[in-house]
Design an enzyme around this catalytic site. Sequence first.
Site, mmCIF file in Angstrom:
data_model
loop_
_atom_site.group_PDB
_atom_site.id
_atom_site.type_symbol
_atom_site.label_atom_id
_atom_site.label_comp_id
_atom_site.label_asym_id
_atom_site.label_seq_id
_atom_site.Cartn_x
_atom_site.Cartn_y
_atom_site.Cartn_z
ATOM 1 N N GLU A 181 0.865 -1.194 0.000
ATOM 2 C CA GLU A 181 0.000 0.000 0.000
ATOM 3 C C GLU A 181 0.894 1.233 0.000
ATOM 4 O OE1 GLU A 181 -2.804 -0.131 3.225
ATOM 5 O OE2 GLU A 181 -3.683 -2.018 2.518
ATOM 6 N N ILE B 4 0.768 -2.611 -7.917
ATOM 7 C CA ILE B 4 0.279 -3.957 -8.224
ATOM 8 C C ILE B 4 0.594 -4.336 -9.673
ATOM 9 C CG2 ILE B 4 -1.726 -5.511 -8.156
ATOM 10 C CD1 ILE B 4 -0.590 -4.312 -5.382
ATOM 11 N N GLN C 241 43.085 -9.430 -21.739
ATOM 12 C CA GLN C 241 42.851 -10.183 -20.504
ATOM 13 C C GLN C 241 41.895 -9.449 -19.550
ATOM 14 O OE1 GLN C 241 46.194 -10.975 -17.784
ATOM 15 N NE2 GLN C 241 45.775 -13.144 -18.104
ATOM 16 N N GLY D 195 30.568 2.842 -25.063
ATOM 17 C CA GLY D 195 29.537 3.850 -25.343
ATOM 18 C C GLY D 195 28.293 3.236 -25.961
ATOM 19 N N GLU E 106 9.083 -7.903 -4.002
ATOM 20 C CA GLU E 106 8.917 -9.073 -3.115
ATOM 21 C C GLU E 106 9.844 -8.961 -1.902
ATOM 22 O OE1 GLU E 106 7.899 -12.917 -4.405
ATOM 23 O OE2 GLU E 106 7.002 -12.211 -6.268
HETATM 24 C C1 LIG Z 1 7.606 -2.348 -10.296
HETATM 25 C C2 LIG Z 1 7.067 -2.815 -8.973
HETATM 26 C C3 LIG Z 1 6.190 -3.885 -8.933
HETATM 27 C C4 LIG Z 1 5.650 -4.311 -7.715
HETATM 28 N N1 LIG Z 1 4.708 -5.311 -7.697
HETATM 29 C C5 LIG Z 1 4.040 -5.575 -6.539
HETATM 30 C C6 LIG Z 1 2.916 -6.451 -6.536
HETATM 31 O O1 LIG Z 1 2.537 -7.022 -7.573
HETATM 32 N N2 LIG Z 1 2.245 -6.641 -5.375
HETATM 33 C C7 LIG Z 1 2.615 -6.020 -4.214
HETATM 34 O O2 LIG Z 1 1.958 -6.242 -3.211
HETATM 35 N N3 LIG Z 1 3.683 -5.186 -4.181
HETATM 36 C C8 LIG Z 1 4.393 -4.945 -5.320
HETATM 37 N N4 LIG Z 1 5.470 -4.071 -5.311
HETATM 38 C C9 LIG Z 1 5.833 -3.407 -4.057
HETATM 39 C C10 LIG Z 1 7.201 -3.776 -3.525
HETATM 40 O O3 LIG Z 1 7.179 -5.069 -2.998
HETATM 41 C C11 LIG Z 1 7.614 -2.683 -2.525
HETATM 42 O O4 LIG Z 1 7.936 -1.530 -3.279
HETATM 43 C C12 LIG Z 1 8.769 -3.101 -1.650
HETATM 44 O O5 LIG Z 1 8.384 -4.121 -0.769
HETATM 45 C C13 LIG Z 1 9.360 -1.922 -0.855
HETATM 46 O O6 LIG Z 1 8.365 -1.184 -0.234
HETATM 47 P P1 LIG Z 1 8.394 0.410 -0.375
HETATM 48 O O7 LIG Z 1 8.487 0.716 -1.829
HETATM 49 O O8 LIG Z 1 7.254 0.971 0.377
HETATM 50 O O9 LIG Z 1 9.759 0.861 0.293
HETATM 51 P P2 LIG Z 1 10.001 1.187 1.832
HETATM 52 O O10 LIG Z 1 9.473 0.088 2.678
HETATM 53 O O11 LIG Z 1 9.539 2.568 2.100
HETATM 54 O O12 LIG Z 1 11.590 1.143 1.885
HETATM 55 C C14 LIG Z 1 12.435 2.263 1.540
HETATM 56 C C15 LIG Z 1 13.874 1.869 1.847
HETATM 57 O O13 LIG Z 1 14.017 1.607 3.261
HETATM 58 C C16 LIG Z 1 14.553 0.311 3.455
HETATM 59 N N5 LIG Z 1 14.016 -0.262 4.690
HETATM 60 C C17 LIG Z 1 12.712 -0.329 5.087
HETATM 61 N N6 LIG Z 1 12.614 -0.950 6.270
HETATM 62 C C18 LIG Z 1 13.879 -1.299 6.644
HETATM 63 C C19 LIG Z 1 14.446 -1.958 7.780
HETATM 64 N N7 LIG Z 1 13.687 -2.448 8.752
HETATM 65 N N8 LIG Z 1 15.796 -2.127 7.807
HETATM 66 C C20 LIG Z 1 16.581 -1.675 6.804
HETATM 67 N N9 LIG Z 1 16.101 -1.042 5.708
HETATM 68 C C21 LIG Z 1 14.769 -0.859 5.624
HETATM 69 C C22 LIG Z 1 14.143 -0.485 2.220
HETATM 70 O O14 LIG Z 1 14.991 -1.607 2.028
HETATM 71 C C23 LIG Z 1 14.299 0.579 1.148
HETATM 72 O O15 LIG Z 1 15.649 0.660 0.761
HETATM 73 C C24 LIG Z 1 6.052 -3.673 -6.519
HETATM 74 C C25 LIG Z 1 6.961 -2.590 -6.568
HETATM 75 C C26 LIG Z 1 7.449 -2.156 -7.780
HETATM 76 C C27 LIG Z 1 8.377 -0.971 -7.804
#
Ligand SMILES: Cc1cc2nc3c(=O)[nH]c(=O)nc-3n(C[C@H](O)[C@H](O)[C@H](O)COP(=O)(O)OP(=O)(O)OC[C@H]3O[C@@H](n4cnc5c(N)ncnc54)[C@H](O)[C@@H]3O)c2cc1C
Length: 368
Positions: A116, A146, A268, A330, A353
Amino acid sequence: MLRDAIRSLAEAKIAPYAAAVDEEARFPQEALDALVANDLHAVHVPEEYGGAGADALATVIVIEEVARVCVSSSLIPAVNKLGSLPVILSGSEELKKKYLGPLAKGDGMFSYCLSEPDAGSDAAGMKTRAVRDGDHWVLNGVKRWITNAGVSEYYTVMAVTDPTKRSKGISAFVVEKSDEGVSFGAPEKKLGIKGSPTREVYLDNVRIPADRMIGEEGTGFATAMKTLDHTRITIAAQALGVAQGALDYAKGYVQERKQFGKAIADFQGIQFMLADMAMKIEAARQLTYAAAAKSERGDKDLTFQGAAAKCFASDVAMEVTTDAVQLLGGYGYTRDYPVERMMRDAKITQIYEGTNQVQRIVMARNLP
Ligand SMILES: Cc1cc2nc3c(=O)[nH]c(=O)nc-3n(C[C@H](O)[C@H](O)[C@H](O)COP(=O)(O)OP(=O)(O)OC[C@H]3O[C@@H](n4cnc5c(N)ncnc54)[C@H](O)[C@@H]3O)c2cc1C
């Protein structure tokens, strides 16, 4: 045999459109048609529900080979597994019969709705609500990012049924595209996998029969996490595929390109880069295939192995595709050659994921 069959299909029917799909940011319909015609769009569906009954390793090989030529297209078999695995793992017999048959036939794809706007890594912080109303549930909320939203007919949606219980108050449901109150946001404008539509899913008073709940009330988050244990391996497969695609392209290029009076493959410095790329890919492949075998057997250490395979293979994919761009100099930096697309596409495997930081949290909590 399976690999050979998919490789020829991917090279003949998917690769020719990969650049245009990326350039135009359009759904890879040619890939979907070719995959459906060859029964490769959702190979994981068990035979008893009309599917091909491929095991986890065979599914990985399908995804790997499609990703080798077009990562966007590889999201078709990968997300069909992601979206439908909650039903396979926890759904009632009725739900399995109702939804897996059409999926296997190619009549409807599946998406997975966990994330979300304000709940990404902390997915249990979701706000989408499902409220019981007689023999129905009424869903309200916004799911973000999604994959295949708008294209898929079926959506596994995780929603809060008891806000006092956090992850134990989350339940899973099957929502259909045609359910009243379901709509989609504009496609996200992304760095890579531009052919894979990523949109918000809006649930506005979506009223669905109670038997669309997957498993018992309150088990949705556990099902969602169990699903990811298995499907992170399919992300590793995508990573592996795109890395192999980049290496294969670079290997050919360095033999053709001449500088200082000889093929650059004779230097190499170039040979060592190629050796490192191939070595890392092979290590990622072994880890991924071993994890797939664990997924198939349901081994206890699957959570660690799935996270390790996804994390390692996606880091390798980013390194290898970046090195492939370097090897083309390039030319590699232009859209006239496929490696810059591969580098952009590889990046997502470190993010979705569960980001690779999250994979490291998962591994640390489940050390062997
Ligand atoms: C192209 C795309 C397709 C996707 N498809 C789906 C889908 O089909 N279904 C679905 O449900 N979701 C989907 N997602 C969502 C995706 O799984 C999330 O974007 C992802 O889990 C990260 O969540 P966020 O973007 O809110 O990042 P955030 O949770 O806000 O994270 C931001 C940064 O903080 C870091 N971070 C957060 N918490 C911690 C912690 N505890 N310790 C260390 N670092 C942390 C993260 O690693 C990241 O670097 C998709 C995303 C994209 C971009």
